[in-house]
Design a protein around this motif. Structure first.
Motif, PDB file in Angstrom:
ATOM      1  N   THR A   1      21.883  -7.885 -25.548  1.00  0.00           N
ATOM      2  CA  THR A   1      23.146  -8.048 -25.953  1.00  0.00           C
ATOM      3  C   THR A   1      24.223  -8.102 -24.311  1.00  0.00           C
ATOM      4  O   THR A   1      25.041  -8.751 -24.877  1.00  0.00           O
ATOM      5  N   VAL A   2      23.371  -7.778 -23.206  1.00  0.00           N
ATOM      6  CA  VAL A   2      24.596  -7.840 -22.257  1.00  0.00           C
ATOM      7  C   VAL A   2      24.310  -9.323 -22.597  1.00  0.00           C
ATOM      8  O   VAL A   2      25.298  -9.999 -21.925  1.00  0.00           O
ATOM      9  N   PHE A   3      23.211 -10.047 -22.107  1.00  0.00           N
ATOM     10  CA  PHE A   3      23.138 -11.619 -21.926  1.00  0.00           C
ATOM     11  C   PHE A   3      24.046 -12.393 -23.202  1.00  0.00           C
ATOM     12  O   PHE A   3      24.473 -13.043 -22.789  1.00  0.00           O
ATOM     13  N   ALA A   4      24.327 -11.911 -24.097  1.00  0.00           N
ATOM     14  CA  ALA A   4      25.241 -12.122 -24.908  1.00  0.00           C
ATOM     15  C   ALA A   4      26.302 -11.889 -24.906  1.00  0.00           C
ATOM     16  O   ALA A   4      27.037 -12.781 -25.358  1.00  0.00           O
ATOM     17  N   VAL A   5      26.546 -11.055 -24.503  1.00  0.00           N
ATOM     18  CA  VAL A   5      27.852 -10.861 -23.816  1.00  0.00           C
ATOM     19  C   VAL A   5      27.868 -11.621 -22.677  1.00  0.00           C
ATOM     20  O   VAL A   5      29.288 -12.468 -22.353  1.00  0.00           O
ATOM     21  N   SER A   6      26.969 -12.176 -21.809  1.00  0.00           N
ATOM     22  CA  SER A   6      27.645 -12.909 -20.723  1.00  0.00           C
ATOM     23  C   SER A   6      27.810 -14.217 -21.206  1.00  0.00           C
ATOM     24  O   SER A   6      28.856 -15.392 -20.410  1.00  0.00           O
TER      25      SER A   6
ATOM     26  N   LEU B   1      15.291 -23.999 -22.986  1.00  0.00           N
ATOM     27  CA  LEU B   1      17.813 -23.648 -23.442  1.00  0.00           C
ATOM     28  C   LEU B   1      17.780 -23.108 -21.773  1.00  0.00           C
ATOM     29  O   LEU B   1      18.649 -23.306 -21.479  1.00  0.00           O
ATOM     30  N   LEU B   2      17.410 -22.474 -20.420  1.00  0.00           N
ATOM     31  CA  LEU B   2      17.760 -22.322 -20.021  1.00  0.00           C
ATOM     32  C   LEU B   2      17.537 -23.310 -18.683  1.00  0.00           C
ATOM     33  O   LEU B   2      19.356 -22.515 -17.803  1.00  0.00           O
TER      34      LEU B   2
ATOM     35  N   TYR C   1      20.044 -18.689 -25.068  1.00  0.00           N
ATOM     36  CA  TYR C   1      18.885 -17.866 -24.807  1.00  0.00           C
ATOM     37  C   TYR C   1      18.624 -16.558 -24.820  1.00  0.00           C
ATOM     38  O   TYR C   1      17.299 -16.426 -24.798  1.00  0.00           O
ATOM     39  N   SER C   2      19.994 -15.815 -24.965  1.00  0.00           N
ATOM     40  CA  SER C   2      20.318 -14.372 -25.538  1.00  0.00           C
ATOM     41  C   SER C   2      19.002 -14.514 -26.767  1.00  0.00           C
ATOM     42  O   SER C   2      18.150 -13.114 -27.114  1.00  0.00           O
ATOM     43  N   ARG C   3      18.742 -15.062 -27.598  1.00  0.00           N
ATOM     44  CA  ARG C   3      18.376 -15.111 -28.810  1.00  0.00           C
ATOM     45  C   ARG C   3      16.492 -15.794 -28.623  1.00  0.00           C
ATOM     46  O   ARG C   3      16.315 -15.782 -30.257  1.00  0.00           O
ATOM     47  N   GLN C   4      16.708 -16.294 -28.258  1.00  0.00           N
ATOM     48  CA  GLN C   4      14.716 -16.450 -27.915  1.00  0.00           C
ATOM     49  C   GLN C   4      13.410 -15.187 -27.931  1.00  0.00           C
ATOM     50  O   GLN C   4      14.169 -14.278 -27.667  1.00  0.00           O
TER      51      GLN C   4
END
Length: 425
Positions: free
Chosen positions: A400-405, A325-326, A313-316
């Motif tokens: 970035t925060v979403f990807a790390v999450s 995705l969500l 989702y963070s890459r959409q």
């Protein structure tokens, strides 16, 4: 009262669920109306109106963190059915008192806000007795890992449906007939819940009341039991890690949707509805999933799948793929949340259930609150203006925060796969 011909799992669970369904919708209408009332009437035109609204949320958090652990001690000693009944009467009475308080229009704003905060704190404090008592009662009237997962899934789906149904009713109630009608509706929902619970048959071993508790000693006993139980410790660690990851997504999602997904603020509602629909679907499928792979595997597989989908989702960059995705991520997230209940019920003696839930829920909520604060700080200051490249992928502050999450949730799943004991006992 529900007909004897209609049973979700059995007669007693059906009656518990019926009361939950009505009171949960009433709670969502009340909570949303109360927020709108404070923002648009009580603190209307004041520069500190957002702070006044946040005071409502802080009152909820304070009740969970301060009262929750102590409430578990009493729930483990009191008659659990009677605890639920009295909690519903207390909550209904508190809402009725707040209704009368709201009619006093000449009071200073500070006093009105203080009364609202006190009522919200007291309501949620009473809820800290109700929730573990209901959790233990469901475990008493529903047997077997798959059926307990199914019961938890039905409860979670009901909450998800109420979160979709309740809030849209709040604004029309407030702006057409006034805040008092929303309060009256919520008070009546507690009365309905009381009547539904009153007809539930609880096994004699669960219904008997114990001696008056020695609060601090028994709280310490519960904490020692929890700390010495590997499965419960692992579940709490996994829950805290997951709350940290998903709390950040919930906090910053509106900025991600309007920024990286190039959607309007009006279209943000589609994301919320999609996640809610996915959560309901996952909750309803949870019983079957637990029956197929077991609660333990449902937890760690759900974590890994959720984390992978959140990272995706963070890459959409478009609303359509983001919604897809969500929605998909919400399904395993709901399954894993549901699978936790039969694991706790299957591994915790009845006399400790109240204290176990009174540790698990506040700790998870505290992790979520910390995540909300940390995510806001990172996006606003720590990562403000950040842009980077890694393996050909571009990263900005929010994604970035979403990807790390997402990666955190995957790591929680890997940890659960290794650390959760094969047997829940």
């Amino acid at each position: 009262m529900p007909s004897s011909r209609f049973h979700l799992i059995n007669r007693d669970f059906t009656r518990l669920w019926t009361g939950q369904a009505v009171s949960t919708v009433g709670d969502y209408v009340f909570d949303t109306t109360l927020t709108l009332w404070v923002a648009t009437e009580v603190a209307r035109g004041k520069p500190w109106a957002p702070v006044a609204v946040s005071g409502v949320l802080l009152s909820v958090g304070a009740a969970v963190l301060l009262v929750g652990p102590l409430a578990g001690v009493f729930v483990d000693r009191w008659n659990r059915k009677r605890t639920m009944l009295r909690s519903e009467l207390v909550r209904g009475g508190l809402v009725a008192a707040l209704l009368l308080f709201s009619l006093a229009h000449g009071l200073p704003v500070g006093l009105r806000l203080a009364g609202i905060y006190l009522a919200v704190f007291a309501l949620n404090a009473a809820g800290q007795f109700f929730a573990p008592a209901r959790f233990a009662t469901v475990g008493a009237v529903v047997a077997g890992e798959a059926d307990r997962a199914r019961a938890a899934g039905i409860g979670q789906a009901t909450t998800g449906a109420a979160s979709i149904i309740g809030p849209p009713l709040a604004a029309p109630l407030l702006f057409t007939v006034g805040v008092q009608w929303a309060m009256a509706l919520n008070a009546l929902s507690y009365l309905f819940s009381y009547l539904a619970i009153r007809s539930v048959r609880v096994p004699a071993s669960e219904a008997s009341a114990g001696a008056a508790p020695r609060v601090w000693r028994e709280l310490g006993s519960g904490l020692r039991f929890y700390a010495g139980h590997r499965l419960l410790v692992v579940l709490l660690a996994v829950s805290v890690i997951t709350q940290i990851g998903m709390g950040a997504v919930n906090t910053l999602n509106v900025f991600f949707v309007t920024g990286q997904l190039h959607a309007t603020s009006g279209e943000y509602g589609f994301i919320s509805m999609a996640f809610g629909a996915g959560s309901i679907l996952g909750a309803l499928l949870a019983g079957r999933a637990v029956g197929l792979v077991g609660a333990r595997s449902a937890v760690w597989l759900g974590l890994v799948l959720t984390g992978v989908l959140v990272f995706g989702y963070s890459r959409q960059s478009s609303l359509l793929t983001g919604v897809l995705l969500l929605t998909l991520a919400a399904v395993p997230a709901a399954v894993l949340n549901t699978a936790v209940s039969p694991l706790i019920l299957g591994s915790t003696p009845s006399e400790y259930l109240g204290r176990v839930i009174a540790v698990f829920n506040p700790a998870s909520q505290l992790a979520g609150m910390v995540s909300v604060a940390a995510a806001g700080w990172l996006a606003a200051t720590g990562l403000a203006g950040f842009h980077g490249e890694l393996a050909g992928l571009h990263f900005g502050p929010v994604d970035t925060v979403f990807a790390v999450s997402g990666l955190l949730v995957v790591l929680a799943g890997c940890y659960a796969a290794v650390a959760l004991p094969r047997r829940s006992g």
